[in-house]
Enzyme design. Structure first.
Site, PDB file in Angstrom:
ATOM      1  N   GLY A  67      23.810  37.705 -53.253  1.00 40.75           N
ATOM      2  CA  GLY A  67      23.841  37.697 -51.992  1.00 40.75           C
ATOM      3  C   GLY A  67      22.934  38.125 -50.975  1.00 40.75           C
ATOM      4  N   CYS A  68      23.128  37.474 -49.773  1.00 42.69           N
ATOM      5  CA  CYS A  68      21.955  37.745 -48.716  1.00 42.69           C
ATOM      6  C   CYS A  68      21.964  39.136 -48.437  1.00 42.69           C
ATOM      7  CB  CYS A  68      22.052  36.731 -47.606  1.00 42.69           C
ATOM      8  SG  CYS A  68      23.826  36.752 -46.666  1.00 42.69           S
ATOM      9  N   TYR A  69      22.974  39.663 -48.125  1.00 44.99           N
ATOM     10  CA  TYR A  69      22.910  40.975 -47.709  1.00 44.99           C
ATOM     11  C   TYR A  69      22.361  42.085 -48.818  1.00 44.99           C
ATOM     12  CZ  TYR A  69      26.032  40.144 -43.581  1.00 44.99           C
ATOM     13  OH  TYR A  69      26.203  39.695 -42.459  1.00 44.99           O
TER      14      TYR A  69
END
Lengths: 362, 362, 362, 362
Positions: free
Chosen positions: D170-172
């Protein structure tokens, strides 16, 4: 996919509602279709209005949700109800904020009960049935067309005062007609091109490619090239003004619309080929005379930015002759949701019920 | 005052520079004036270009600072130097990104050393000295005017290939002329109004009311009404095209510019009164024929948004007849900093040095 | 350079001023420093206020220009004057909107004439001189520190009512302290990290890289890492609240600020390590009890967006326990220019002069 | 309703496709689910990649439309096809860009044919089935979990090179883990709070209240308070790093996400309570050592803005000790769609197929 599925914020419901601060005996009004941008803003303006009592807000979706939950910044603590004239009590007026074709039957139902209506749809804007049907399809209640008055307050104030159905203008015609009316009345318009730009709120509560930050942001998007529905509305209103100015022909308006990446604001650039040479001094005199008593039209001496009128009912107009091309440029800036839609509806209600025209709008 | 005095972020300086990945023996080029938006982007494009060696970036301010510190996203790891032709070594070419009047003396100095120049200023765009002086004041080096070629690549490719001074067009004329050239060559323009909109980067690294987020955001700002300097530039370029199309008169262009709240993007809406009735089919044929071999002009079948060409050297053109008004509408979308300025400069350098015109621009 | 030099819009001056609609005998007030964002908004709020008479707006620049020309959307038709207490007539109150260090001498001058002051600078926010000097340098009028009351209305209402100098809080401390006060008073804060984000208006009328659309747009910019001036302000206010809750130690706040690309809005995320396990039910009870009588603090049941409070004096607070980490999260949303600055100044003036606290702010 | 019904722009389809410029014999790859933001960008990057042949893009909607019509700026001239492994020919690799739960069966189908996969969904990110089921529900293909490698390139490069299924992070977690890994490996993390902000593209091609310009613009919107799915992903990856650093306990991460009004960009602020006092000098040494050979992680000496890495595969990391609170602040900036999603997928493909890791990403 990274973060797509993760997002489901719920907006906030605040505490107990404060009562509406309107004067006793104020006309009782509802907003039908308060879940869209236009209806929600109309509800906000009527809720804080000192001389109207907003008794209900209705919606075809979101029933049972509070409007200040759906639109926190408008702070109207009413529950969204189904539209039901038996439930709302006696009404004096209604703002109808439905899409075209859906609005007319509701307007008819309200009229049967004696309720005066400001309709935000296109259903009663065009006097000629044939023009309506060319652009919008069959008209659901053509028999009511003759009762409707076009609600550009500055043009039809006297007739609006007595009207039972006021057809609130589109935002583009509002800006365009306020820009062009003085020239039209003076018989000065031989030809006109209108290039209009507005913020994304003009697309309403539509969730699609034209309103997504990742697509509408950093974009300038022209649309409806050579086929915008507001063209006939502008032409129909312009015709009698030009006739009053001595014109005997018709003018075919070229209108072009654009979305630009902001929320609320609209600018109409009107490029007029005049019937004779015009100088700046004559323009200044013409526009100041036309609008000097208007509470909401400001003739300005420099190009207006839309930010200058954001969240107000004002229209700022700037006119300038271009000696090089011989044309006249008139710029007109409004907030498309306010003067272009919902605050003009309240301005019309003020006129219809004998209030000061600025009441609740300063 | 709450938070005003508290803010002084320092942007970041990254690690060791990677070497430039250009081919050995590539022409040696500098960017003079690399601290502004146009110069910085030109430096970025030349740094990543496989067939130019960017040997220096100069500035009148910020000397000693690294360009990738000033513009992190461009990632050009060169120190900003004072402009000094004795220090930069032998040069083949230069991009000059100074304001008008400041550019001409530098161009002259470069020419004396035999360096070929693409000048981004207005100093060499206008062939007629009198027109320049009417809009910009005295010209610092009028004797060089005759040596300059107008750098709209698609119009003057052959002459650019041989030129020593290329006057890179303004962004508005780039979009407007690519929209109008096919109609002009076909003798179809009787009259034209151009309504152009661009992002705030068009105002450059100017820190003022027109670029502050709190003022330019949520705003549509028309400016320079009936007095924009790009009008004569468009007219001067349009004249020979119209003459080739058989026109014997001149056309007085009306050009109007606006700032809208985005960074990079520009749309020119051209409203043409044609010399005779034109249909969509003829327009399609005309535009496809004009641009079918152009690597960077795309004739499209639906209105282009500026986002479609952002950070590219492409221009998207869409033409449509409006049977109602009899006019022709041509929309032209570019990135004002790319095709409108810096990537067109690189396109011109490619032509000047015999590279593939698309080299470094895909 | 393409379009840089071409841009010089002049904003518009509108017609004759309408008179201010305030009650006769209202306290006479000036805004000193009305050309910045904070002062201009204070002037706007006081101009439309029914119970204050705004008699002058002053500036060190822009003298002779009308404020509604500089800020069209605020519509205050007063001429900007030099600050001169002999010229403004008898005054009851003043809002001073100068930078820190510049404010204190003006506050002193006003006090000598018996004028009550709300000061928007940092000059009187910190009770301890030593702390001020550590962060801001020498204090110009340290002898006045003892007279000042910290103007977070919800914390110090009674003392504000009697104060001659009210030190209006910074926007970050306003949001942070309203989030943390209930926990502090309950003795529940063992440790706290505050991550705050605000719109670009927080940088004020500063024209630089942090406010330019092309740099601040499409950016999230952290600044002043581990050295923000608002840290000691928050700590100094938190200390007595924690002490009242039984704390005997001090807490070292970690505060981090960011600029995000919008105009007005601020969110403070407070991450609290509690002194003992806390559940959602206790938090709800605690916050509702703390704020149930506050007209401008709304305890909400879902995460607040800043848009919900934009252009209002409201603060929305949301508290939630995270059973996973054992921490408590409190979110606080305000408009940094309104509750964070200028409307809180008016709220304080209402308290100081015995008006309803909400007067002019709904 | 004013302008709602009027808007139906059609985006533009451009001319003939240029052939893909990849080397002969390049691995053949498809993007399954190319109509969303992540898949479309992956297709764009692979189309321009010199060493992968993009043979098909598939979609469950928009079949038959060209991808460069749906996403003009990505300029991938392929027709969107239904996913059908019998139709795409022999494949070497696939990027799967489906929502979680929908992805796993497709990944299984690809694996049965021997196609190596980079999966952008959450389906194979969590090693522990139980954790997956707690957050996402039943797993469609749990038997494949053991084959998947977590695709944060900088942490698992060697295993990715040999993997058949790479679970793209995920980007986070990407931003957070790159910020925290050096501290974790050094045994320095006792506690951590992560406050992350990202642009609206993080919500993907979702058309709702969180992405509409009129609601997401001028807003800061916290969401998923104390319940974000990325928390277990970060914890699961952090655990072995901390163990390598000597930690014997677990750390419960508090992660909080926000949407801010921009398109692409993400900043993670990590607030670490260290296991012992840490100074800036030690942090600098630690981070430079950790990342000095990484082509896409830049350790910077001043707070990074997200604009600095927009539309790149770079991650900028900045670490600072706060002597006042004793905590360590690590800021990490990425483009959520690039390094946070699609360009990291390409980085992983480069590693899987033995290409230079930067190929096609500069």
């Amino acid at each position: 996919m990274s973060c797509v599925a993760e997002l489901a914020p719920i907006r906030s419901a605040a505490g107990e509602p404060a009562p509406q601060p309107c004067a006793p005996g104020s006309p009782r009004v509802i907003v039908a279709g308060a879940t869209g941008f236009a209806g929600a803003l109309a509800a906000h303006l009527l809720w804080r209005h000192p001389r109207f009592e907003l008794v209900a807000v209705t919606g075809r979706s979101e029933v049972g949700r509070r409007l200040d939950d759906l639109y926190p910044r408008y702070r109207v603590p009413l529950m969204i109800e189904p539209f039901d004239l038996d439930a709302h009590g006696l009404l004096d007026a209604a703002v109808v904020a439905y899409p075209h074709a859906a609005a007319a039957p509701t307007v008819a139902e309200l009229r049967e009960r004696g309720v005066r209506v400001v309709d935000l749809s296109a259903d009663f804007r065009l006097a000629r049935l044939q023009t309506y049907e060319q652009w919008y399809g069959e008209h659901p209640r053509p028999e009511l067309l003759a009762d409707a008055v076009y609600g550009l307050t500055e043009l039809h104030r006297e007739r609006i005062a007595a009207a039972d159905i006021v057809a609130n203008p589109g935002c583009y015609p509002t800006a365009s007609l306020l820009a062009l009316a003085p020239l039209a009345r003076a018989g000065l318009i031989a030809d006109v091109v209108i290039d209009a730009k507005q913020g994304v709120s003009g697309a309403g509560r539509a969730f699609d490619e034209t309103t997504h930050v990742s697509m509408a942001g950093e974009n300038i998007l022209p649309y409806k090239v050579a086929e915008h529905r507001h063209t006939p509305e502008i032409e129909e209103q312009l015709a009698p003004l030009r006739a009053a100015g001595g014109a005997i022909d018709e003018v075919a308006v070229l209108f072009q619309a654009h979305l630009v990446p902001l929320d609320q604001g609209e600018l109409a650039d009107c490029y007029v080929t005049p019937t004779r040479r015009v100088e700046d001094a004559e323009l200044a005199e013409l526009y100041l005379a036309a609008y000097e008593r208007e509470p909401f039209v400001e003739v300005v001496s420099a190009p207006p930015g839309t930010r200058d009128v954001q969240e107000t009912n004002f229209c700022r107009v700037f006119a300038k002759a271009d000696p090089h091309s011989g044309k006249v440029i008139v710029l007109s800036a409004i907030d498309n949701l306010w003067k272009g839609t919902s605050s003009q509806a309240v301005q019309n209600l003020n006129v219809m019920f004998g209030h000061d025209e600025s009441e609740g709008l300063r």
